[in-house]
Design a protein around this motif. Structure first.
Motif, mmCIF file in Angstrom:
data_model
loop_
_atom_site.group_PDB
_atom_site.id
_atom_site.type_symbol
_atom_site.label_atom_id
_atom_site.label_comp_id
_atom_site.label_asym_id
_atom_site.label_seq_id
_atom_site.Cartn_x
_atom_site.Cartn_y
_atom_site.Cartn_z
ATOM 1 N N CYS A 111 44.897 -2.931 50.098
ATOM 2 C CA CYS A 111 44.962 -3.557 48.636
ATOM 3 C C CYS A 111 45.115 -4.940 48.331
ATOM 4 N N LYS A 112 45.055 -5.297 47.149
ATOM 5 C CA LYS A 112 45.073 -6.576 46.705
ATOM 6 C C LYS A 112 46.429 -7.047 46.540
ATOM 7 N N ASP A 113 47.335 -6.530 46.938
ATOM 8 C CA ASP A 113 48.779 -7.136 47.022
ATOM 9 C C ASP A 113 48.887 -8.303 47.871
ATOM 10 N N ALA A 114 49.722 -9.116 47.503
ATOM 11 C CA ALA A 114 49.802 -10.318 48.602
ATOM 12 C C ALA A 114 50.491 -10.089 49.821
ATOM 13 N N GLU A 115 51.096 -9.003 50.088
ATOM 14 C CA GLU A 115 51.680 -8.531 51.525
ATOM 15 C C GLU A 115 50.799 -7.960 52.322
ATOM 16 N N CYS A 116 49.561 -7.508 51.614
ATOM 17 C CA CYS A 116 48.603 -6.644 52.330
ATOM 18 C C CYS A 116 47.215 -7.469 52.714
ATOM 19 N N SER A 117 46.984 -8.373 51.745
ATOM 20 C CA SER A 117 45.564 -9.183 51.891
ATOM 21 C C SER A 117 45.325 -10.415 51.416
ATOM 22 N N PHE A 118 44.472 -11.115 51.684
ATOM 23 C CA PHE A 118 44.452 -12.555 51.322
ATOM 24 C C PHE A 118 42.698 -12.582 50.918
ATOM 25 N N PHE A 119 42.273 -13.206 49.580
ATOM 26 C CA PHE A 119 41.073 -13.552 49.291
ATOM 27 C C PHE A 119 40.432 -14.973 49.426
ATOM 28 N N TYR A 120 39.654 -14.919 50.302
ATOM 29 C CA TYR A 120 38.944 -16.246 50.150
ATOM 30 C C TYR A 120 37.319 -15.958 50.459
ATOM 31 N N VAL A 121 36.570 -15.907 49.237
ATOM 32 C CA VAL A 121 35.165 -15.539 49.419
ATOM 33 C C VAL A 121 35.007 -13.816 49.645
ATOM 34 N N SER A 122 35.756 -13.442 50.418
ATOM 35 C CA SER A 122 35.775 -12.105 50.568
ATOM 36 C C SER A 122 37.495 -11.599 50.996
ATOM 37 N N THR A 123 37.748 -10.318 51.145
ATOM 38 C CA THR A 123 38.866 -9.798 51.211
ATOM 39 C C THR A 123 39.469 -9.672 52.742
ATOM 40 N N PHE A 124 40.543 -10.361 53.224
ATOM 41 C CA PHE A 124 40.863 -10.166 54.758
ATOM 42 C C PHE A 124 42.190 -9.636 54.697
ATOM 43 N N CYS A 125 42.522 -8.677 55.464
ATOM 44 C CA CYS A 125 43.801 -8.273 55.656
ATOM 45 C C CYS A 125 44.575 -9.119 56.336
ATOM 46 N N LEU A 126 46.133 -9.351 56.304
ATOM 47 C CA LEU A 126 46.741 -10.365 56.740
ATOM 48 C C LEU A 126 46.818 -10.609 58.071
ATOM 49 N N ASN A 127 46.558 -9.439 59.039
ATOM 50 C CA ASN A 127 46.531 -9.663 60.274
ATOM 51 C C ASN A 127 45.287 -10.500 60.462
ATOM 52 N N CYS A 128 44.013 -10.177 60.204
ATOM 53 C CA CYS A 128 42.776 -11.029 60.423
ATOM 54 C C CYS A 128 43.003 -12.120 59.756
ATOM 55 N N ALA A 129 43.585 -12.475 58.660
ATOM 56 C CA ALA A 129 43.798 -13.902 58.212
ATOM 57 C C ALA A 129 44.578 -14.822 59.067
#
Length: 173
Positions: free
Chosen positions: A133-151
Motif C-alpha cells: 500500500c502507499k502508507d509510509a510504513e509499507c512503501s516508498f515512492f521514487y519514480v516507482s514504488t518500492f517496499c521498505l525492505n527493498c528500499a
C-alpha cells in the motif's frame, strides 16, 4: 385609484392586479388561482431519466479486485488495476496501481462521462513484485514504488536528496 387597479382578493399574489391578471391570461402565461395549484405547477416531474439496472456482474461501479498489502495486510476491494482508470478522465498513472473510486462521493450515472475522485491504494514493488500500500510504513515512492525492505537494500542507489528522505522515513517507522 379605481377598483380595477386594486389588488384582487383570493389570488396567490397580493400584488397581482385584475388588469395585469387579464393581460397574463391573454398572452398565454399560466395563471394560478390558488396556492395549491401554484405548488403543483412548481413541482419537478417525478419521472427522472433513470438507467435500467445492470446485473451485478456487469456493473463497473462495484469493486471486484481484491487488494491486500503484503506488509500491513490491509485488505480492500478496488475498482481498477492499471494505469488509466476509466472513471478518472485525463489522468494516466506512472505505474500500474490499484485504484478505487472515492467511497464518500456519489457515483455519477453510467451514461454521463464525468471525472470522479479516486484513491490510489497501492502498487507492486518494482524490485520484488510484492503488493504494497502507499502508507509510509509499507512503501516508498521514487519514480516507482518500492517496499521498505527493498528500499533499505537499495538506499545507496538513490540520489543523495532521496536517500536523506528515505532515511528519515525509515527512522520514523
Amino acid at each position: 385609484m379605481d377598483q380595477s387597479s386594486a389588488p384582487t382578493a383570493g389570488t396567490s399574489s397580493s400584488f397581482a392586479t385584475s388588469a395585469s391578471h387579464q393581460e397574463s391570461s391573454t398572452t398565454g402565461e399560466f395563471v394560478i388561482k390558488s396556492e395549491k395549484e401554484e405548488i403543483e405547477q412548481l413541482k419537478l416531474p417525478t419521472e427522472c431519466p433513470t438507467e435500467p439496472p445492470l446485473p451485478a456482474e456487469e456493473d463497473d461501479r462495484i469493486p471486484r479486485i481484491n487488494f491486500t498489502c503484503s506488509s500491513c495486510e490491509m485488505n480492500e476491494m478496488v475498482h481498477y488495476k492499471g494505469t488509466e482508470p476509466p472513471f478518472v478522465l485525463g489522468v494516466k498513472l506512472m505505474e500500474e496501481s490499484y485504484v478505487m473510486r472515492d467511497p464518500f462521493q456519489q457515483h455519477p450515472p453510467r451514461w454521463r462521462k464525468k471525472p470522479e475522485f479516486f484513491i490510489c491504494l497501492g502498487a507492486h514493488c518494482c524490485l520484488c513484485d510484492r503488493i504494497v500500500c502507499k502508507d509510509a510504513e509499507c512503501s516508498f515512492f521514487y519514480v516507482s514504488t518500492f517496499c521498505l525492505n527493498c528500499a533499505k537494500e537499495a538506499v545507496k542507489s538513490f540520489p543523495l536528496e532521496v536517500q536523506t528522505k528515505l532515511r528519515k522515513q525509515l527512522a520514523s517507522v
